[in-house]
Design a protein around this motif. Sequence first.
Motif, mmCIF file in Angstrom:
data_model
loop_
_atom_site.group_PDB
_atom_site.id
_atom_site.type_symbol
_atom_site.label_atom_id
_atom_site.label_comp_id
_atom_site.label_asym_id
_atom_site.label_seq_id
_atom_site.Cartn_x
_atom_site.Cartn_y
_atom_site.Cartn_z
ATOM 1 N N MET A 129 25.927 8.115 -73.340
ATOM 2 C CA MET A 129 25.488 7.251 -72.243
ATOM 3 C C MET A 129 26.522 7.229 -71.122
ATOM 4 O O MET A 129 26.193 7.318 -69.936
ATOM 5 C CB MET A 129 25.241 5.841 -72.770
ATOM 6 C CG MET A 129 24.140 5.734 -73.811
ATOM 7 S SD MET A 129 24.129 4.126 -74.667
ATOM 8 C CE MET A 129 23.560 3.047 -73.342
ATOM 9 N N THR A 170 26.703 10.451 -69.038
ATOM 10 C CA THR A 170 25.541 10.588 -68.164
ATOM 11 C C THR A 170 25.737 9.862 -66.836
ATOM 12 O O THR A 170 25.151 10.239 -65.820
ATOM 13 C CB THR A 170 24.282 10.047 -68.871
ATOM 14 O OG1 THR A 170 24.116 10.739 -70.111
ATOM 15 C CG2 THR A 170 23.034 10.267 -68.031
ATOM 16 N N MET A 171 26.580 8.857 -66.808
ATOM 17 C CA MET A 171 26.829 8.086 -65.587
ATOM 18 C C MET A 171 28.006 8.633 -64.770
ATOM 19 O O MET A 171 28.517 7.958 -63.876
ATOM 20 C CB MET A 171 27.088 6.621 -65.940
ATOM 21 C CG MET A 171 25.868 5.875 -66.466
ATOM 22 S SD MET A 171 24.590 5.595 -65.187
ATOM 23 C CE MET A 171 23.501 7.001 -65.483
ATOM 24 N N ARG A 215 27.952 8.485 -60.947
ATOM 25 C CA ARG A 215 28.056 7.148 -60.369
ATOM 26 C C ARG A 215 29.496 6.655 -60.343
ATOM 27 O O ARG A 215 29.786 5.656 -59.666
ATOM 28 C CB ARG A 215 27.188 6.151 -61.154
ATOM 29 C CG ARG A 215 25.688 6.402 -61.055
ATOM 30 C CD ARG A 215 24.908 5.210 -61.579
ATOM 31 N NE ARG A 215 25.155 4.020 -60.775
ATOM 32 C CZ ARG A 215 24.471 3.697 -59.673
ATOM 33 N NH1 ARG A 215 23.499 4.492 -59.244
ATOM 34 N NH2 ARG A 215 24.772 2.606 -59.005
ATOM 35 N N GLU A 262 21.076 3.419 -64.902
ATOM 36 C CA GLU A 262 19.883 4.230 -64.664
ATOM 37 C C GLU A 262 19.252 4.574 -66.007
ATOM 38 O O GLU A 262 19.942 4.661 -67.029
ATOM 39 C CB GLU A 262 20.242 5.508 -63.905
ATOM 40 C CG GLU A 262 20.887 5.271 -62.545
ATOM 41 C CD GLU A 262 21.304 6.560 -61.866
ATOM 42 O OE1 GLU A 262 20.725 7.624 -62.189
ATOM 43 O OE2 GLU A 262 22.216 6.519 -61.016
ATOM 44 N N TYR A 263 17.956 4.820 -65.993
ATOM 45 C CA TYR A 263 17.238 5.104 -67.227
ATOM 46 C C TYR A 263 17.763 6.350 -67.923
ATOM 47 O O TYR A 263 17.779 6.425 -69.157
ATOM 48 C CB TYR A 263 15.739 5.259 -66.944
ATOM 49 C CG TYR A 263 14.954 5.669 -68.174
ATOM 50 C CD1 TYR A 263 14.740 4.777 -69.219
ATOM 51 C CD2 TYR A 263 14.457 6.972 -68.304
ATOM 52 C CE1 TYR A 263 14.047 5.153 -70.352
ATOM 53 C CE2 TYR A 263 13.756 7.356 -69.428
ATOM 54 C CZ TYR A 263 13.556 6.448 -70.454
ATOM 55 O OH TYR A 263 12.870 6.829 -71.577
ATOM 56 N N ARG A 264 18.235 7.321 -67.152
ATOM 57 C CA ARG A 264 18.689 8.564 -67.777
ATOM 58 C C ARG A 264 19.856 8.343 -68.733
ATOM 59 O O ARG A 264 20.110 9.177 -69.603
ATOM 60 C CB ARG A 264 19.029 9.607 -66.717
ATOM 61 C CG ARG A 264 20.119 9.205 -65.749
ATOM 62 C CD ARG A 264 20.152 10.144 -64.534
ATOM 63 N NE ARG A 264 21.102 9.698 -63.537
ATOM 64 C CZ ARG A 264 22.340 10.182 -63.405
ATOM 65 N NH1 ARG A 264 22.754 11.125 -64.229
ATOM 66 N NH2 ARG A 264 23.143 9.746 -62.465
ATOM 67 N N ALA A 265 20.577 7.214 -68.593
ATOM 68 C CA ALA A 265 21.647 6.924 -69.541
ATOM 69 C C ALA A 265 21.103 6.577 -70.921
ATOM 70 O O ALA A 265 21.845 6.601 -71.907
ATOM 71 C CB ALA A 265 22.506 5.771 -69.026
ATOM 72 N N VAL A 288 18.133 7.961 -72.340
ATOM 73 C CA VAL A 288 17.138 8.891 -72.892
ATOM 74 C C VAL A 288 17.581 9.548 -74.190
ATOM 75 O O VAL A 288 16.741 10.027 -74.960
ATOM 76 C CB VAL A 288 16.764 9.978 -71.856
ATOM 77 C CG1 VAL A 288 16.080 9.356 -70.659
ATOM 78 C CG2 VAL A 288 17.987 10.794 -71.438
ATOM 79 N N GLY A 289 18.881 9.576 -74.495
ATOM 80 C CA GLY A 289 19.341 10.195 -75.730
ATOM 81 C C GLY A 289 19.380 9.262 -76.921
ATOM 82 O O GLY A 289 19.749 9.687 -78.029
#
Length: 297
Positions: A25, A28-29, A32, A268-271, A273-274
Amino acid sequence: MCGIVGLFLKNPKLEPQLGSLLSGMLVTMTDRGPDSAGFAIYGSGNAGVKLTLRATGRAVLSEAVAALEGELGRGVEVVERDTHAVIGVPEEAETRVRAWLAANHPEIDVVSVGRVMEIYKEVGLPGEVAERFDLAGMHGTHGIGHTRMATESAVTTNGAHPFSTGADECLVHNGSLSNHNGLRRVLQREGLRFATQNDTEVAAGYLSWRMREGDSLKQALEAGLRDLDGFFTFVVGTRTGFAVLRDPIACKPAVMAETDDYVAFGSEYRALVGLPGIAAARVFEPEPATVYAWERH
């Protein structure tokens, strides 16, 4: 612009995976907040307290720990991770140890204190920071993390999140507070001490003060809606809890997911998805000026 992640495990079977899930997670950020990163892990405890120390390197820490053992007349439990070391001391020795460190090794920062919490943070890409401290190998019940893009101050480790101003308490923040200097002076009169000029440390100190005065975490955050001026998203950790709060305008992005096994937060949602079972999770955007809190008992 910064990135926040948080993971609170309801299912104890997932505890061995906490570090690996949180690491994914956090990385993935990266876009940012590519200049520094940090995280807090709530893991195993011991009979005393754990102090997370930070210095320029292992040699400094090893020398200090050896001297501290001589001062205490006993061995000190220690786990070294790159520029940080976690030492375990009897609860009644905490004040003495902190005073000794301040007097004899002022170059060493005490990053956190608690029975179960450890905090690690450094300058560098989030993936590099996570690897340096072996985040993926850590176990625990919950954890929070932050990737920083410094827009109002220098890129330093002291500016990295999380910030901790109480035992087993920490905070990560995306946003900016406009009244932190005045509030810092108020809190200093109440006995709090701050290591940096960062507004996030003031927010952490405010919550610690409110809880020291008898508020629950939820009550402290609700009071913060009145006393903290600015725009913010907070993710907070305590020994048994995890909470999220956005300011009344909620201009900073935030998304959460909840299943029977965990609660997760990401800028963000992409953090998210795993995470296991994310396809079946209840995914939602936390409402403005609303405290979301979970506890483990």
